[in-house]
Motif scaffolding. Structure first.
Motif, PDB file in Angstrom:
ATOM      1  N   ASP A  89      46.109  45.274  77.956  1.00  0.00           N
ATOM      2  CA  ASP A  89      44.733  45.519  78.714  1.00  0.00           C
ATOM      3  C   ASP A  89      44.140  46.719  78.141  1.00  0.00           C
ATOM      4  O   ASP A  89      42.911  46.876  78.183  1.00  0.00           O
ATOM      5  CB  ASP A  89      44.976  45.476  80.044  1.00  0.00           C
ATOM      6  N   ARG A  90      44.962  47.708  77.951  1.00  0.00           N
ATOM      7  CA  ARG A  90      44.546  49.001  77.718  1.00  0.00           C
ATOM      8  C   ARG A  90      45.412  49.760  76.420  1.00  0.00           C
ATOM      9  O   ARG A  90      46.674  49.472  76.407  1.00  0.00           O
ATOM     10  CB  ARG A  90      44.525  49.885  78.788  1.00  0.00           C
ATOM     11  N   ALA A  91      44.864  50.426  75.643  1.00  0.00           N
ATOM     12  CA  ALA A  91      45.712  51.130  74.498  1.00  0.00           C
ATOM     13  C   ALA A  91      45.393  52.526  74.191  1.00  0.00           C
ATOM     14  O   ALA A  91      44.016  52.644  74.356  1.00  0.00           O
ATOM     15  CB  ALA A  91      45.877  50.056  73.286  1.00  0.00           C
ATOM     16  N   TRP A  92      46.244  53.319  73.910  1.00  0.00           N
ATOM     17  CA  TRP A  92      45.803  54.700  73.533  1.00  0.00           C
ATOM     18  C   TRP A  92      46.693  55.137  72.432  1.00  0.00           C
ATOM     19  O   TRP A  92      48.206  54.648  72.408  1.00  0.00           O
ATOM     20  CB  TRP A  92      45.916  55.626  74.654  1.00  0.00           C
ATOM     21  N   ALA A 115      40.345  65.771  83.999  1.00  0.00           N
ATOM     22  CA  ALA A 115      41.393  66.517  83.306  1.00  0.00           C
ATOM     23  C   ALA A 115      40.940  66.598  81.866  1.00  0.00           C
ATOM     24  O   ALA A 115      40.579  65.142  81.110  1.00  0.00           O
ATOM     25  CB  ALA A 115      42.510  65.564  83.457  1.00  0.00           C
ATOM     26  N   ARG A 116      41.341  67.757  81.123  1.00  0.00           N
ATOM     27  CA  ARG A 116      40.885  67.722  79.894  1.00  0.00           C
ATOM     28  C   ARG A 116      41.500  66.861  78.629  1.00  0.00           C
ATOM     29  O   ARG A 116      40.836  66.357  77.642  1.00  0.00           O
ATOM     30  CB  ARG A 116      40.963  69.239  79.494  1.00  0.00           C
ATOM     31  N   ALA A 117      42.550  66.791  79.037  1.00  0.00           N
ATOM     32  CA  ALA A 117      43.528  65.936  77.801  1.00  0.00           C
ATOM     33  C   ALA A 117      43.599  64.547  78.183  1.00  0.00           C
ATOM     34  O   ALA A 117      43.874  63.725  77.154  1.00  0.00           O
ATOM     35  CB  ALA A 117      44.897  66.781  77.833  1.00  0.00           C
ATOM     36  N   TRP A 118      43.020  63.852  79.090  1.00  0.00           N
ATOM     37  CA  TRP A 118      43.042  62.624  79.332  1.00  0.00           C
ATOM     38  C   TRP A 118      42.100  61.748  78.531  1.00  0.00           C
ATOM     39  O   TRP A 118      40.880  62.211  78.477  1.00  0.00           O
ATOM     40  CB  TRP A 118      42.841  62.032  80.720  1.00  0.00           C
ATOM     41  N   PRO A 119      42.424  60.765  77.775  1.00  0.00           N
ATOM     42  CA  PRO A 119      41.427  60.322  76.530  1.00  0.00           C
ATOM     43  C   PRO A 119      40.438  59.356  77.016  1.00  0.00           C
ATOM     44  O   PRO A 119      39.502  58.869  76.407  1.00  0.00           O
ATOM     45  CB  PRO A 119      42.406  59.505  75.598  1.00  0.00           C
ATOM     46  N   GLY A 120      40.501  59.126  78.296  1.00  0.00           N
ATOM     47  CA  GLY A 120      39.461  58.216  78.830  1.00  0.00           C
ATOM     48  C   GLY A 120      39.912  56.721  78.904  1.00  0.00           C
ATOM     49  O   GLY A 120      41.253  56.214  78.591  1.00  0.00           O
ATOM     50  N   VAL A 121      39.224  55.643  79.213  1.00  0.00           N
ATOM     51  CA  VAL A 121      39.392  54.248  79.176  1.00  0.00           C
ATOM     52  C   VAL A 121      39.817  53.804  77.961  1.00  0.00           C
ATOM     53  O   VAL A 121      39.304  53.861  77.285  1.00  0.00           O
ATOM     54  CB  VAL A 121      38.409  53.398  80.059  1.00  0.00           C
ATOM     55  N   GLY A 122      41.122  53.287  77.972  1.00  0.00           N
ATOM     56  CA  GLY A 122      41.491  52.841  76.483  1.00  0.00           C
ATOM     57  C   GLY A 122      41.218  51.425  76.284  1.00  0.00           C
ATOM     58  O   GLY A 122      42.049  50.342  76.440  1.00  0.00           O
TER      59      GLY A 122
END
Length: 571
Positions: free
Chosen positions: A290-293, A327-334
């Motif tokens: 469902d999500r990927a980073w 949060a600066r390092a969270w990449p957002g919705v994957g």
């Protein structure tokens, strides 16, 4: 060991100051190595505080995840060393309101002890505190009990889920429950390609030979559970995934999120390939991603390698992962792209490679050109290592690989495209244009296309026609790149070869002797480049530092000229 640090004893504090400069929503808590959210509400209005941390050296964890919707505080110990109990307690005091605090702890002894004792001390003061321990490392399954496993990169997903739940103003018990649910459905396994080096240390904690990798490592430079031979990315990805899938008892039809984490020195290119292979493997198992980073989320200083995390999800957890955070390092919705290919609107055209044998006009060019071109291709393949080494000394090191791709493209040209010299050269130009990026592709493609035009009116060219075509090819390269003989480029081999060939023919030599003179002139020209200061191309950035070894492009010219020599004969 070379590092961009000042005093190794101050590295954590100076790092935190640099991180805080980049994030207006965070601040350093007094003299402690703690990053907390700026301007928290009054204690009665605060959501559950989410606190995590551990030893430093795992950046962007943990400080990069401080912000609304994720961590309230990151407690940072010295490199690979748990923070003190007092530091954790200070973070609780600074961020916890009436709803209390949740401590998310990676399952290492020092972290468990210091966070656990701080929790007890806070409770004795009347502050509600819960502790969730993450033990997602599946590499030790079957060897130790689950509660003894290490906590590694999947912890970041627990940070996000718990932080989002707290931001919804859920109770401490509810936030702790969803965090524990995430931790229970999480599996991670990593691989190291080499060790990492602590600031101030003279060498890495361990070293892997070129024919070794370490499976199942932790995140502190400690060794893994198995040392084995390197594998291709797809095989290695499958090895890691199999362990995770079996540990989670993941079944067809289930839903997951996928996190590919770099350990500090792995380029995005490689992490993307691992994500690609992991997605394909899960898709074959009918497991929905469902999500990927892919990126560096929890590192081990400068360690090359990666880990794969799989989290079984439902709608509730997915919504929490999707929720906004500062949060600066969270990449957002994957968001996963399920349709990664489109049909191009415009098809690039070129010479027709499928030519009827009847177009040969009885000259047998296909039978004559085919073996010669195969010899060129195999010669370039044989020289790959040498060309790579030469280009690494004065360029970006890609020439050997480019010439190998050129060789493979040459071998793939069908014999039906070689029925006349001009068509053969045009087909080669198109093949090389498509096969080689960088500068080599355009240079060779332009040269071959110019030569093809020179021979367009000569279905059975004489030696002088071939010489004119070669001269045209050299002119085309010079015009395209702006270089000239003496600039330390491929022209320093090609131009003397053309001149020697033309001179030999004019003096009455047969074509074989004239070609031999051309090869000799090219060899001499290539050798001379070792003493030239480059004035064109990427090597020109080095100036006099490039002197001492011949130009790779010139050596490549010698390679294919010499490969053609047995096929050049008087007619």
């Amino acid at each position: 060991m070379k590092k961009l640090v000042n005093d190794p004893s101050n590295v954590v504090r100076e790092m935190l100051e640099g991180l805080a400069r980049q994030a207006p929503h965070v601040a350093i808590l007094g003299g402690e190595n703690i990053l907390i959210r700026h301007a928290l509400p009054e204690p009665s209005e605060r959501p559950v505080a989410i606190i995590s941390g551990g030893g430093s050296g795992h950046e962007p964890a943990h400080g990069g995840y401080v912000g609304a919707g994720m961590l309230s505080a990151a407690v940072c110990g010295e490199v690979f060393t748990s923070p003190s109990t007092d530091a954790v307690l200070a973070a609780i005091h600074a961020t916890a309101g009436e709803r209390g605090a949740l401590l998310i702890v990676k399952n290492y002894t020092g972290d468990r002890l210091n966070f656990g004792l701080a929790a007890e001390l806070a409770r004795s003061e009347g502050i509600p505190v819960e502790v969730v321990t993450v033990a997602d490392d599946v590499s030790l399954r079957g060897r130790i009990e689950h509660h003894q496993r290490r906590g590694i990169a999947g912890t970041v997903l627990v940070h996000k889920i718990a932080g989002a739940a707290a931001a919804r103003r859920q109770s401490l018990d509810q936030v702790a429950a969803i965090a524990r649910k995430a931790a229970a459905n999480l599996g991670t396994m990593g691989v190291a390609l080499d060790g990492c080096t602590l600031p101030g240390a003279k060498k890495a904690g361990f070293h892997l030979a070129d024919d070794e990798i370490e499976l199942g490592l932790g995140i502190h430079g400690e060794k893994g559970v198995e040392r084995t031979a390197p594998m291709q990315a797809s095989e290695l990805t499958e090895t890691l995934l199999v362990n995770i899938i079996e540990d989670l008892a993941l079944k067809s039809g289930e839903r997951v999120v996928l996190l590919v984490n770099g350990l500090g020195a792995t380029p995005e290119m490689e992490l993307a390939i691992v994500l690609r292979d992991a997605f394909a493997s899960l898709n074959r198992r009918n497991v929905t991603v469902d999500r990927a980073w892919a990126g560096t989320f929890l590192s081990a200083l400068d360690m090359p390698g990666c880990s794969i995390s799989i989290l079984r999800v439902d709608d509730e957890m997915l919504a929490l992962l999707d929720a906004e955070t500062e949060a600066r390092a969270w990449p957002g919705v994957g968001t996963v792209n399920h349709h990664i290919r489109i049909v191009p609107a415009i098809t690039v055209t070129g010479p027709d490679l499928e030519t009827s044998p009847s177009d040969d006009d009885g000259h047998g060019w296909s039978d004559r050109l085919g073996p010669a071109l195969q010899a060129v291709a195999h010669a370039l393949i044989d020289k790959e290592a040498i060309l790579t080494e030469l280009d690494s000394k004065a360029g970006d090191g890609d020439l050997g690989a480019s010439m190998r791709r050129a060789a493979e493209a040459i071998l793939a040209v069908p014999s039906t495209a070689l029925v006349t010299p001009d068509r053969a050269l045009a087909a080669l130009g198109m093949a090389l244009r498509r096969a080689i990026a960088g500068s080599s592709g355009p240079f060779y493609a332009t040269a071959l296309l110019r030569a093809a035009r020179k021979l367009a009116d000569h279905p059975n060219p004489a030696a002088s026609d071939w010489a004119a075509a070669m001269a045209g090819a050299a002119d085309a390269i010079g015009e395209l790149g702006g270089a000239k003989p003496g600039d330390r480029t491929m022209l320093d081999a090609l131009v003397p070869a053309v001149a020697a060939f033309e001179s030999g023919l004019r003096s009455g030599q047969d074509v074989a002797k004239a070609w031999a003179a051309a090869v000799e002139a090219a060899e001499s020209g290539a050798e001379d480049t070792a003493h030239m200061t480059p004035r064109a191309g990427r090597a020109s950035y080095l100036g006099a530092r490039a002197i001492g070894s011949p130009d790779g492009g010139a050596v490549a010219v010698v390679c294919w000229l010499k490969a053609l020599q047995p096929y050049i004969a008087a007619r």
